[in-house]
Structures are given as structure tokens and as C-alpha cells.
Design a protein around this motif. Structure first.
Motif, PDB file in Angstrom:
ATOM      1  N   ASN A 160      70.649  44.410  79.795  1.00 56.24           N
ATOM      2  CA  ASN A 160      69.286  44.760  80.170  1.00 56.24           C
ATOM      3  C   ASN A 160      69.219  45.467  81.520  1.00 56.24           C
ATOM      4  N   GLU A 161      68.190  46.286  81.675  1.00 52.69           N
ATOM      5  CA  GLU A 161      67.843  46.844  82.970  1.00 52.69           C
ATOM      6  C   GLU A 161      66.997  45.817  83.718  1.00 52.69           C
ATOM      7  N   SER A 162      66.711  46.068  84.998  1.00 51.69           N
ATOM      8  CA  SER A 162      65.931  45.117  85.797  1.00 51.69           C
ATOM      9  C   SER A 162      64.515  44.954  85.259  1.00 51.69           C
ATOM     10  N   TYR A 163      64.005  46.010  84.590  1.00 47.73           N
ATOM     11  CA  TYR A 163      62.612  45.976  84.153  1.00 47.73           C
ATOM     12  C   TYR A 163      62.421  45.421  82.742  1.00 47.73           C
ATOM     13  N   ASN A 164      63.492  45.177  81.973  1.00 43.30           N
ATOM     14  CA  ASN A 164      63.303  44.706  80.594  1.00 43.30           C
ATOM     15  C   ASN A 164      64.200  43.514  80.244  1.00 43.30           C
ATOM     16  N   GLY A 165      64.534  42.701  81.250  1.00 37.80           N
ATOM     17  CA  GLY A 165      65.425  41.574  81.007  1.00 37.80           C
ATOM     18  C   GLY A 165      64.749  40.407  80.310  1.00 37.80           C
ATOM     19  N   SER A 166      63.456  40.264  80.500  1.00 34.47           N
ATOM     20  CA  SER A 166      62.737  39.145  79.892  1.00 34.47           C
ATOM     21  C   SER A 166      62.493  39.433  78.411  1.00 34.47           C
ATOM     22  N   LEU A 167      62.950  38.515  77.560  1.00 37.51           N
ATOM     23  CA  LEU A 167      62.825  38.688  76.114  1.00 37.51           C
ATOM     24  C   LEU A 167      62.355  37.360  75.526  1.00 37.51           C
ATOM     25  N   GLY A 168      61.030  37.260  75.340  1.00 34.84           N
ATOM     26  CA  GLY A 168      60.450  36.021  74.848  1.00 34.84           C
ATOM     27  C   GLY A 168      60.752  35.778  73.384  1.00 34.84           C
ATOM     28  N   THR A 169      60.389  34.602  72.908  1.00 36.42           N
ATOM     29  CA  THR A 169      60.585  34.274  71.500  1.00 36.42           C
ATOM     30  C   THR A 169      59.748  35.211  70.630  1.00 36.42           C
ATOM     31  N   GLY A 170      60.404  35.887  69.700  1.00 37.29           N
ATOM     32  CA  GLY A 170      59.730  36.845  68.838  1.00 37.29           C
ATOM     33  C   GLY A 170      59.578  38.228  69.436  1.00 37.29           C
ATOM     34  N   ALA A 171      59.994  38.411  70.688  1.00 35.63           N
ATOM     35  CA  ALA A 171      59.856  39.709  71.358  1.00 35.63           C
ATOM     36  C   ALA A 171      61.014  40.639  70.995  1.00 35.63           C
ATOM     37  N   SER A 172      60.757  41.932  71.129  1.00 32.71           N
ATOM     38  CA  SER A 172      61.770  42.945  70.806  1.00 32.71           C
ATOM     39  C   SER A 172      61.937  43.909  71.966  1.00 32.71           C
ATOM     40  N   VAL A 173      63.085  44.531  72.034  1.00 28.50           N
ATOM     41  CA  VAL A 173      63.355  45.579  73.006  1.00 28.50           C
ATOM     42  C   VAL A 173      64.229  46.622  72.325  1.00 28.50           C
TER      43      VAL A 173
END
Length: 495
Positions: free
Chosen positions: A97-110
Motif C-alpha cells: 500500500n501507499e501511505s494514502y490507501n493503507g486502510s482496508l476495512g472489512t468488505g472494502a476494496s482497493v
């Protein structure tokens, strides 16, 4: 050209054809839900390279950081990427992940994208691991649904010629000169990023035939950097493989009707809030003063790889540069234009015209490339001094002119355009006026005809001609009072 307000554009519906890319499908579990799912897509592929993307969905406890790994069995190599820190060791590829998209909640996508090289074959990875956990397990893969065949396929046997530069002319394989005379077809730059489709209005066979019926021989197609690359802020149905397929289909239709397609990067990533800013958004939702170093080279590497075997396609590197609005120094503006980097008044890292030429040629494409100057491509005063180096020798100058521009008279054209046209091909990628008449474009066309140069009217869209401006009131080719001037002139040139 700047566009009508979104409130006006919302009145028009886009027609879109979605075509599936090469996808490793997401696995849906019949029993337990997989801890994570990964969709791997090859959005575009050419002789020795390809563009790919991954969409990661986390179905377990929320993650504060993530790292995806997978292995290649065909010797592929990832060369660059975006929305993740990409690396490769042997056959194992890692996207962190980059610094801006590291958080990935349950059910979330990136989503993240990349460019790669291949030789021999290009099979997709067999397995994916997210923070060490194997994804896409607990069930057998389900094939993706089969897309229905298009009801209106592009005609076969395109007639648009392959082009190259010879002196100050664009010529076909036989050496015959070809002036590019036609229209712009706006929509691909804004519909996708606004989540409303890909094209603004129809682009089927009848719609393209209507352009050809004006005796046009060229069509300029504005594109959106983020939609082509399939970045996460764009709806997937309008991005990546779907967007690329739609562009390729329109290019094929254009060529089949004898129209030279000019594909160009119109809107791009990068936050700019300085003088003449079109928006404060970091995303590609308006015109920015210069291409961004983060994504623009990847965009052109991918576009060039997609069309490298079709030299009927012309590349217009960037719609309307205006680094001169960000700085009071003309020298600094032209240096920024050519060399990019850290430019005065522009907060994001810039890709200069030389960077984009290098990206195109690095992908193995020898297609003609166009580069517009400063002041929204209206100023070519020092274009020859700062022109980028093109090892293929297929560089042309691009120019835009409207009745409200600074350089909008024969005296300015004689002093600034004529010297450029004496050394390289010159294409007025956009001409127009906001008067709902054609007195000004009549003057432009006469000067360009007298100098045997190319021009394309803005724009083949059914907007209000004073806010667009718009050439047509219907996609069957019915002209506005403004558009009648271009239509009648093209027909007079080619009775």
C-alpha cells in the motif's frame, strides 16, 4: 477547450459499449466467504508489453496496511505501477500500500495498476496472497459471464492511411500529403470520471458516418488519464479494460470511415489551485496546467503500446498546457513545458513533453506525435527553441485558436505560426468561436488553407454553441449556425 458546466452536461446521456478484458475472476464462495478476493485484469497488451490491474477486496478484519504477492509463470516483469509500491524479486511480484490507501476495512476494496513486459506467453498468476493469507479459496472459479456480441460491430477493412512526417508534411506510405481536416469528439475525457458513461452521445456506425459525410478526414478523441489506467476513483464499468475497449472500438470505426484518429490526453491527475485553475480536485476532473509525472508517462506507455502497430493513429500528447499561468517567467514556463520536474507555481511533479515523447517511443511506437505550446496551446512563440527530441522524427506542432485567444489574428499567425510550419507539420487541433456563427473560423480556415495546414473544429457534441461551442444540434450531422461554416467549407474542399 474548456467544457460547459457540469449542470449543462448532465442533460445529455452517454451511449456506451462495454467489452470485457482478460480477467482472472473474483471467486465467490458457496459456503464460507474467502478471507480476501483478488481480480487480476490485463487491460491492454502489445508485442512485448502489457498493462494490468488488481482489485483487492478484504473480507476479514480491517487492515491498517496491506501487501499483495503473486507469482508469474511466464517470465513477466513489472516495470512500473501506480496506487501501490510495486517490486519484483525473481518470479514473485509484491504490491504494498501507499501511505494514502493503507486502510482496508472489512468488505472494502482497493485497486492498483501496473505496466509489465512479457515474452512468449502472458499467463495470469495462479494464486494471490494478502498479508500472507491466500485469497480466492474455498470454491472453484466461476467463469465470467459471456458478453453478448455487439449489435453494431465496427466495419472491417479500415481506409485511414498510416502516416509519418516528411519535412513539413504528414504523408502516407506512398508519400502523398494528408492534411488533417475534421472535428473533435468530446466526451471520453469527462463522462467516465463523472460516473456517467464513456461517451457523450452515440459513437455507433451511423454517428461516425455522419462525421465522414461532412467530408472530414480526421477525428480528435479526448481521453482521461485516470479512466484509461483504471484508477480506483473511477467506476470500474467506465475504466480500465472497459474504457480501453471503447476507445479501440471508436478508433476502428473512425479508420473504417477514412478518418484519421487523433487520441489525446485531455484531463489528468494532479492538484492545482493556482491562477486559472479549473478545479481544486486532485483527480482528473478538469484541465490541469501540465501532465503529471505520477501517471502521465504510464498512460502514454500504455496508449502507445496499444496502438503501436497502427500508424494511422496520431498521438496528441497533452491538450492545452498552461504553465505560463502558474509563473510570471516565460523561460521557466517553456522549460517546464519541455523538461517537467518541479515547476514554479505547480504543486505536483510535472511530466514534460520530452518525458511523454520518451514514453511513447519507449513502448516501441513510431506513430506521429503532436505537442501543443503554452497558453492553452495558443502560444507557439518559442516552440522551435524548446521542441522535444524525437528519435523517430515524427513530431508535429499542435495549436489551438478561438476568437477569444490572444493569438487570434493573421498578423500573429504570420509571426509565430509560419516559422514553425516552415520546419515541422502544424495541426490546429482545435478551432472555434463562442459567437454561434462562423465568421472567425472562416478567417482561420482561409489562413490555414493558404498555408496548406491542418485544422479540426471543436466540437461534435450537441451542446449550446455559445457555451461549448458545438458544431451540431443532432448526431445525424445537423449543424448549428456555427457548425455550418465548417461543414460547408470541408464539402467545398472535397466536392
Amino acid at each position: 477547450m474548456r467544457h460547459p458546466p457540469r449542470s449543462l452536461l448532465l442533460a445529455f446521456a452517454g451511449a456506451v459499449a462495454l467489452v470485457s478484458g482478460a480477467v482472472v475472476p473474483v471467486v465467490t464462495a458457496a459456503g464460507a466467504t474467502p478471507a480476501c478476493t483478488v481480480e487480476y485484469t490485463v487491460t491492454s497488451q502489445w508485442d512485448s508489453g502489457f498493462q494490468g490491474s488488481v482489485k483487492i477486496t478484504n473480507n476479514q478484519a480491517a487492515l491498517s496496511s496491506w501487501k499483495l504477492t503473486f507469482d508469474y509463470a511466464g517470465g513477466q516483469q513489472v516495470t512500473q505501477g501506480w496506487n501501490a509500491k510495486w517490486s519484483q524479486s525473481g518470479t514473485t511480484v509484491t504490491a504494498a500500500n501507499e501511505s494514502y490507501n493503507g486502510s482496508l476495512g472489512t468488505g472494502a476494496s482497493v485497486s492498483a495498476g501496473f505496466l509489465g513486459s512479457w515474452s512468449g506467453s502472458n499467463p495470469g498468476p495462479a494464486a494471490f496472497r494478502l498479508n500472507g493469507t491466500t485469497c480466492n479459496v474455498d470454491t472453484e472459479p466461476t467463469p465470467p459471464p459471456t458478453s453478448p456480441p455487439p449489435t453494431d460491430p465496427p466495419p472491417s477493412g479500415g481506409t485511414a492511411p498510416a502516416l509519418h512526417v516528411s519535412g513539413t508534411k504528414l504523408v502516407d506510405a506512398g508519400g502523398k500529403a494528408r492534411r488533417l481536416l475534421g472535428v473533435n469528439r468530446s466526451g471520453g475525457e469527462f463522462m467516465c470520471v463523472q460516473g456517467r458513461g464513456i461517451w457523450d452521445g452515440p459513437v455507433d456506425d451511423a454517428a461516425v458516418q455522419a462525421i465522414a459525410d461532412w467530408k472530414a478526414n480526421a477525428i480528435r478523441i479526448p481521453l482521461n488519464e485516470e479512466c484509461w489506467l483504471g484508477l480506483a476513483n473511477v467506476k470500474p464499468e467506465y475504466a480500465g479494460a472497459n474504457y480501453i475497449a471503447a476507445v479501440k472500438e471508436l478508433v476502428a470505426r473512425a479508420e473504417a470511415h477514412g478518418l484519421t484518429p487523433i487520441v489525446e490526453m485531455h484531463w489528468n491527475h494532479g492538484q492545482y489551485t493556482g491562477n486559472s485553475a479549473g478545479c481544486s480536485d486532485v483527480y482528473a476532473t478538469c484541465q490541469k496546467p501540465m501532465p503529471d509525472a505520477q501517471y502521465a508517462p504510464s498512460f502514454w506507455s500504455s496508449v502507445a503500446g496499444t496502438f503501436k502497430d497502427d500508424q494511422a493513429v496520431v498521438f496528441d500528447l497533452f491538450n492545452e498546457p498552461y504553465p505560463d499561468r502558474a509563473t510570471s517567467s516565460t523561460t521557466d514556463a517553456w522549460k517546464c513545458w519541455r523538461d517537467g520536474g518541479t515547476c514554479p507555481g505547480i504543486s505536483y511533479e510535472v511530466a514534460g513533453m520530452q518525458d511523454l515523447v520518451d514514453a511513447v517511443r519507449g513502448a516501441g511506437a513510431k506513430n506521429v506525435v503532436m505537442a501543443g505550446g503554452l497558453a492553452y496551446s495558443n502560444d507557439l512563440g518559442q516552440w522551435l527553441t524548446y521542441k522535444p527530441t524525437d528519435p523517430a522524427g515524427n513530431l508535429a506542432a499542435a495549436y489551438h485558436v478561438y476568437n477569444f485567444n490572444s493569438c487570434s489574428s493573421a498578423s500573429c499567425w504570420n509571426s509565430t505560426l509560419a516559422p514553425v510550419a516552415a520546419q515541422v507539420p502544424l495541426v490546429a487541433g482545435e478551432i472555434g468561436e463562442n459567437t454561434c456563427s462562423h465568421g472567425f473560423v472562416d478567417q482561420v480556415m482561409k489562413w490555414f488553407d493558404d498555408h496548406d495546414l491542418s485544422y479540426l473544429g471543436w466540437t461534435w457534441n450537441t451542446w449550446d454553441c455559445s457555451s461549448g461551442p458545438s458544431l451540431i444540434s443532432s448526431y445525424d450531422g445537423t449543424p448549428t449556425a456555427y457548425g455550418a461554416g465548417l461543414r460547408d467549407h470541408l464539402r467545398a474542399l472535397n466536392p
